[in-house]
Design an enzyme around this catalytic site. Structure first.
Site, PDB file in Angstrom:
ATOM      1  N   ARG A  22     -35.449 -21.961 148.116  1.00  0.00           N
ATOM      2  CA  ARG A  22     -35.320 -20.510 148.307  1.00  0.00           C
ATOM      3  C   ARG A  22     -36.286 -19.697 147.442  1.00  0.00           C
ATOM      4  O   ARG A  22     -36.035 -18.525 147.161  1.00  0.00           O
ATOM      5  CB  ARG A  22     -33.884 -20.071 148.011  1.00  0.00           C
ATOM      6  CG  ARG A  22     -32.856 -20.645 148.984  1.00  0.00           C
ATOM      7  CD  ARG A  22     -31.471 -20.084 148.728  1.00  0.00           C
ATOM      8  NE  ARG A  22     -30.519 -20.509 149.736  1.00  0.00           N
ATOM      9  CZ  ARG A  22     -29.774 -21.599 149.656  1.00  0.00           C
ATOM     10  NH1 ARG A  22     -29.855 -22.375 148.596  1.00  0.00           N
ATOM     11  NH2 ARG A  22     -28.939 -21.921 150.630  1.00  0.00           N
ATOM     12  N   ASP A  47     -36.234 -30.488 143.285  1.00  0.00           N
ATOM     13  CA  ASP A  47     -36.165 -30.992 144.656  1.00  0.00           C
ATOM     14  C   ASP A  47     -36.862 -30.030 145.600  1.00  0.00           C
ATOM     15  O   ASP A  47     -36.541 -28.838 145.656  1.00  0.00           O
ATOM     16  CB  ASP A  47     -34.701 -31.143 145.069  1.00  0.00           C
ATOM     17  CG  ASP A  47     -34.552 -31.567 146.521  1.00  0.00           C
ATOM     18  OD1 ASP A  47     -34.909 -32.712 146.844  1.00  0.00           O
ATOM     19  OD2 ASP A  47     -34.075 -30.751 147.333  1.00  0.00           O
ATOM     20  N   TYR A  52     -39.631 -26.424 153.425  1.00  0.00           N
ATOM     21  CA  TYR A  52     -39.052 -25.271 152.729  1.00  0.00           C
ATOM     22  C   TYR A  52     -40.058 -24.123 152.637  1.00  0.00           C
ATOM     23  O   TYR A  52     -41.191 -24.309 152.185  1.00  0.00           O
ATOM     24  CB  TYR A  52     -38.595 -25.647 151.326  1.00  0.00           C
ATOM     25  CG  TYR A  52     -37.402 -26.589 151.283  1.00  0.00           C
ATOM     26  CD1 TYR A  52     -36.592 -26.789 152.391  1.00  0.00           C
ATOM     27  CD2 TYR A  52     -37.087 -27.281 150.116  1.00  0.00           C
ATOM     28  CE1 TYR A  52     -35.502 -27.656 152.349  1.00  0.00           C
ATOM     29  CE2 TYR A  52     -35.999 -28.150 150.063  1.00  0.00           C
ATOM     30  CZ  TYR A  52     -35.216 -28.329 151.174  1.00  0.00           C
ATOM     31  OH  TYR A  52     -34.143 -29.182 151.125  1.00  0.00           O
ATOM     32  N   HIS A 121     -36.316 -36.779 155.425  1.00  0.00           N
ATOM     33  CA  HIS A 121     -35.416 -35.626 155.351  1.00  0.00           C
ATOM     34  C   HIS A 121     -34.192 -35.734 156.259  1.00  0.00           C
ATOM     35  O   HIS A 121     -33.074 -35.439 155.851  1.00  0.00           O
ATOM     36  CB  HIS A 121     -36.201 -34.353 155.680  1.00  0.00           C
ATOM     37  CG  HIS A 121     -35.600 -33.107 155.124  1.00  0.00           C
ATOM     38  ND1 HIS A 121     -36.307 -31.950 154.942  1.00  0.00           N
ATOM     39  CD2 HIS A 121     -34.350 -32.818 154.704  1.00  0.00           C
ATOM     40  CE1 HIS A 121     -35.544 -31.014 154.436  1.00  0.00           C
ATOM     41  NE2 HIS A 121     -34.342 -31.515 154.282  1.00  0.00           N
ATOM     42  N   ARG A 122     -34.402 -36.098 157.508  1.00  0.00           N
ATOM     43  CA  ARG A 122     -33.298 -36.316 158.441  1.00  0.00           C
ATOM     44  C   ARG A 122     -33.638 -37.501 159.337  1.00  0.00           C
ATOM     45  O   ARG A 122     -34.808 -37.793 159.545  1.00  0.00           O
ATOM     46  CB  ARG A 122     -33.012 -35.063 159.282  1.00  0.00           C
ATOM     47  CG  ARG A 122     -32.211 -34.006 158.529  1.00  0.00           C
ATOM     48  CD  ARG A 122     -31.617 -32.963 159.445  1.00  0.00           C
ATOM     49  NE  ARG A 122     -30.790 -32.026 158.694  1.00  0.00           N
ATOM     50  CZ  ARG A 122     -29.506 -32.222 158.402  1.00  0.00           C
ATOM     51  NH1 ARG A 122     -28.893 -33.330 158.809  1.00  0.00           N
ATOM     52  NH2 ARG A 122     -28.821 -31.323 157.720  1.00  0.00           N
ATOM     53  N   SER A 151     -32.458 -38.941 153.324  1.00  0.00           N
ATOM     54  CA  SER A 151     -31.529 -37.814 153.253  1.00  0.00           C
ATOM     55  C   SER A 151     -30.784 -37.735 154.569  1.00  0.00           C
ATOM     56  O   SER A 151     -31.381 -37.907 155.635  1.00  0.00           O
ATOM     57  CB  SER A 151     -32.308 -36.513 152.997  1.00  0.00           C
ATOM     58  OG  SER A 151     -31.435 -35.395 152.898  1.00  0.00           O
TER      59      SER A 151
END
Length: 311
Positions: A22, A47, A52, A121-122, A151
């Site tokens: 963020r 992380d 992002y 990531h996925r 992840s």
């Protein structure tokens, strides 16, 4: 801050991690204040992910621009990033070409010569594990990635990768909070006919699988009520849970966020809590839960108050 050596590596790790998804809109001073506050309380592990930010690699780049780490400062920070989500789809890509090219982009954005830990990531339904193995070998041999993990993967997805990937998979980053805890709660209600909590949804005990294979679970969204449904701390929808949290916070002389952190760090799996906040005060508060000695009765009381069945 409680620390341990990440199994399968020589990387020292705190059990609370600073997530930086963020920071795209934050100024340099704000980013520096956030990271330095975290480091002051013992959180020297950050992380990232290529996805992002508003554009690919944006948060990685903002981190590097703000921090301008010297070589010595870079050595003192563990940098983890993730690869596999393609923004333009969105879809997932675990091909050799995508993994390697994304890591090269992360290295440029982060202004560093290596990533300490790289996660898929996925899950990619079209994954060819031989491609992943080739990419990991190439990146490790070149010194561009020190360790690897995943992840949001199930035990069977991990086992499929492990059949081909020779290098240890040392992390599985999963959503986990007091109110979103199927990886813990389903085991409590196992073999209970008609009990929804007993339903196996992760391919067969992802947390137990991680402990059996020396995989460190990293808990993301540790204060979210559900899948980005807002925080449970102070929420009128969780009156009973917050009453227990507030009582324990008063007993231990810590803020409520420390109790929510401690519920995860108290677990013997030695999990890491990934903070998503950009507020330095909340980082300080969460860090106070790192080694808070919740008793077994207190841990189970929190579990019940969160709405989980404890037979």
């Amino acid at each position: 801050m409680k620390t341990f050596t990440l199994p399968g590596t020589d990387i020292p790790a705190p059990n609370v991690v600073l997530g930086l998804m963020r920071i795209a809109d934050k100024g340099d001073d704000e980013i520096r204040a956030l990271v330095r506050t975290a480091r002051d309380v013992g959180i020297d592990f950050v992380d990232h992910a290529d996805i992002y930010g508003r554009t690919t690699h944006e948060c990685e780049r903002r981190f590097a621009e703000a921090m301008r780490l010297t070589p010595a400062e870079r050595d003192a920070v563990t940098i983890q990033t993730k690869v596999g989500i393609v923004r333009e789809g969105p879809y997932f890509d675990h091909s050799h070409e995508h993994i390697v090219s994304s890591v090269e982009g992360s290295l440029r954005a982060l202004d560093t010569d290596r990533v300490d830990i790289l996660l898929l990531h996925r899950p990619d339904a079209l994954v060819e594990p031989e491609e992943v193995a080739r990419a990991f070998d190439e990146l490790a041999t070149a010194g561009k990635v020190r360790a690897f993990g995943v992840s949001n993967h199930t035990p069977r997805q991990i086992d499929l990768l492990r059949r081909y990937v020779d290098r240890p998979l040392v992390v599985n980053q999963l959503q986990l909070s007091l109110t979103h805890a199927p990886i813990i709660a389903q085991g409590l209600a196992s073999n209970m006919v008609g009990e929804p909590q007993a339903t196996t949804i992760d391919g067969g005990g992802v947390l137990d699988h991680a402990r059996l294979h020396d995989i460190t679970v990293q808990a993301w969204s540790p204060f979210q009520a559900g899948f980005f449904d807002g925080v449970f701390l102070g929420s009128p929808e969780y009156v009973e849970l917050n009453a227990v949290i507030d009582r324990l916070a008063e007993k231990y002389g810590v803020p409520s966020i420390a109790i929510a952190t401690a519920w995860i760090t108290r677990h013997p799996a030695r999990m890491q809590v990934v903070l998503g906040t950009t507020t330095p005060e909340r980082v300080i508060g969460a860090a106070r839960g790192s080694d808070l000695p919740l008793t077994r009765p207190e841990w189970y009381e929190l579990t019940r108050a969160a709405g989980h069945r404890v037979p």
